[in-house]
Design a protein around this motif. Sequence first.
Motif, PDB file in Angstrom:
ATOM      1  N   ARG A 141      -1.376  -2.922   0.056  1.00  0.00           N
ATOM      2  CA  ARG A 141      -1.352  -1.463  -0.059  1.00  0.00           C
ATOM      3  C   ARG A 141      -1.872  -0.819   1.222  1.00  0.00           C
ATOM      4  NH1 ARG A 141      -5.030   2.561  -1.268  1.00  0.00           N
ATOM      5  NH2 ARG A 141      -4.260   4.346  -2.500  1.00  0.00           N
ATOM      6  N   ARG A 148       0.695  -0.918   3.961  1.00  0.00           N
ATOM      7  CA  ARG A 148       1.767   0.063   3.754  1.00  0.00           C
ATOM      8  C   ARG A 148       1.322   1.461   4.194  1.00  0.00           C
ATOM      9  NH1 ARG A 148       2.427  -3.176  -0.819  1.00  0.00           N
ATOM     10  NH2 ARG A 148       1.259  -1.752  -2.174  1.00  0.00           N
ATOM     11  N   LYS A 149       0.101   1.824   3.887  1.00  0.00           N
ATOM     12  CA  LYS A 149      -0.396   3.136   4.293  1.00  0.00           C
ATOM     13  C   LYS A 149      -0.523   3.232   5.817  1.00  0.00           C
ATOM     14  CE  LYS A 149      -3.016   5.677   1.851  1.00  0.00           C
ATOM     15  NZ  LYS A 149      -4.104   6.343   1.078  1.00  0.00           N
ATOM     16  N   THR A 150      -0.981   2.152   6.430  1.00  0.00           N
ATOM     17  CA  THR A 150      -1.126   2.144   7.883  1.00  0.00           C
ATOM     18  C   THR A 150       0.238   2.167   8.559  1.00  0.00           C
ATOM     19  OG1 THR A 150      -3.127   0.810   7.556  1.00  0.00           O
ATOM     20  CG2 THR A 150      -2.320   1.049   9.807  1.00  0.00           C
ATOM     21  N   TRP A 167      -6.674   1.428   7.296  1.00  0.00           N
ATOM     22  CA  TRP A 167      -6.462   0.124   6.653  1.00  0.00           C
ATOM     23  C   TRP A 167      -7.705  -0.306   5.883  1.00  0.00           C
ATOM     24  CZ3 TRP A 167      -9.216  -4.391   7.778  1.00  0.00           C
ATOM     25  CH2 TRP A 167      -8.745  -5.541   7.141  1.00  0.00           C
ATOM     26  N   SER A 203      -8.483   2.171   2.889  1.00  0.00           N
ATOM     27  CA  SER A 203      -7.446   2.089   1.854  1.00  0.00           C
ATOM     28  C   SER A 203      -7.599   0.815   1.045  1.00  0.00           C
ATOM     29  CB  SER A 203      -6.053   2.126   2.492  1.00  0.00           C
ATOM     30  OG  SER A 203      -5.833   3.346   3.144  1.00  0.00           O
TER      31      SER A 203
END
Length: 243
Positions: free
Chosen positions: A26, A29-31, A102, A105
């Motif tokens: 997850r 993916r955000k990074t 990263w 999150s």
Amino acid sequence: MDGQAVKAILFDLDNTLIETSRAGGRAIRKTSGLLKTTLGLDDNTINSICDKFKQKLLQESFDPSAGRSIDEVRVDHWEKSIQETVGSESPPSLAAQCYYLWKNSRLEVLSLSTDVRKLLKQLRCEYKLLLLTNGETQTQTEKVKKVGCKEFFDAIVIGGEHVEQKPFLSIFTLCFDMLQVEARDCIVVGDSLDTDIQGGLNAKVRATVWISSAGGARPDGSVTPDYTIPTVLDLPHILQQLK
């Protein structure tokens, strides 16, 4: 097995009690979204940057005496991953933005599930419990604090605070001494054959329990655990067999 009573359980943390790999996915993916927005690169290039970062994590050898914090080292991982992929300098502070996005999150979704918390509470009524986790001190301490481990364990041992980590005998001997038990009184529970299970075998514990969500297939030449279960929630069935 000789049928002696189990007095203590040594638990691994990552991917045993908490789903670190899923949280890491997850966070990546955000990074990736931040990188794409900032650099305007295609998905393949973004994926390449992230893959390089993950590889640097796997190969990481952190020396606290070198004068840099783990945060600084991992910011540098992102900086190098971007430069190696794109071939040019990234915008100022982008690597730091990537790292802290990263890191935060990942931390924010790590937790002991309700079922795991219930299991630990039940087990502690009958057994001494110790959390033994490999890894750099700051990183693992942040995880332990975030998920609220302290109330469930008689002791917590973080490998990075000691000269040797799992699978070396010395850190297991330390754990046995802290709990005032013998190796033969303990079982080791974890997801890593190379560290948890090998370490338990090195220490000659009562039994080793491997957590394998993939169905228990072992690489050629790997050690053999005494028991294999898909989730730590199945541990009571193993303990019943050991009584």
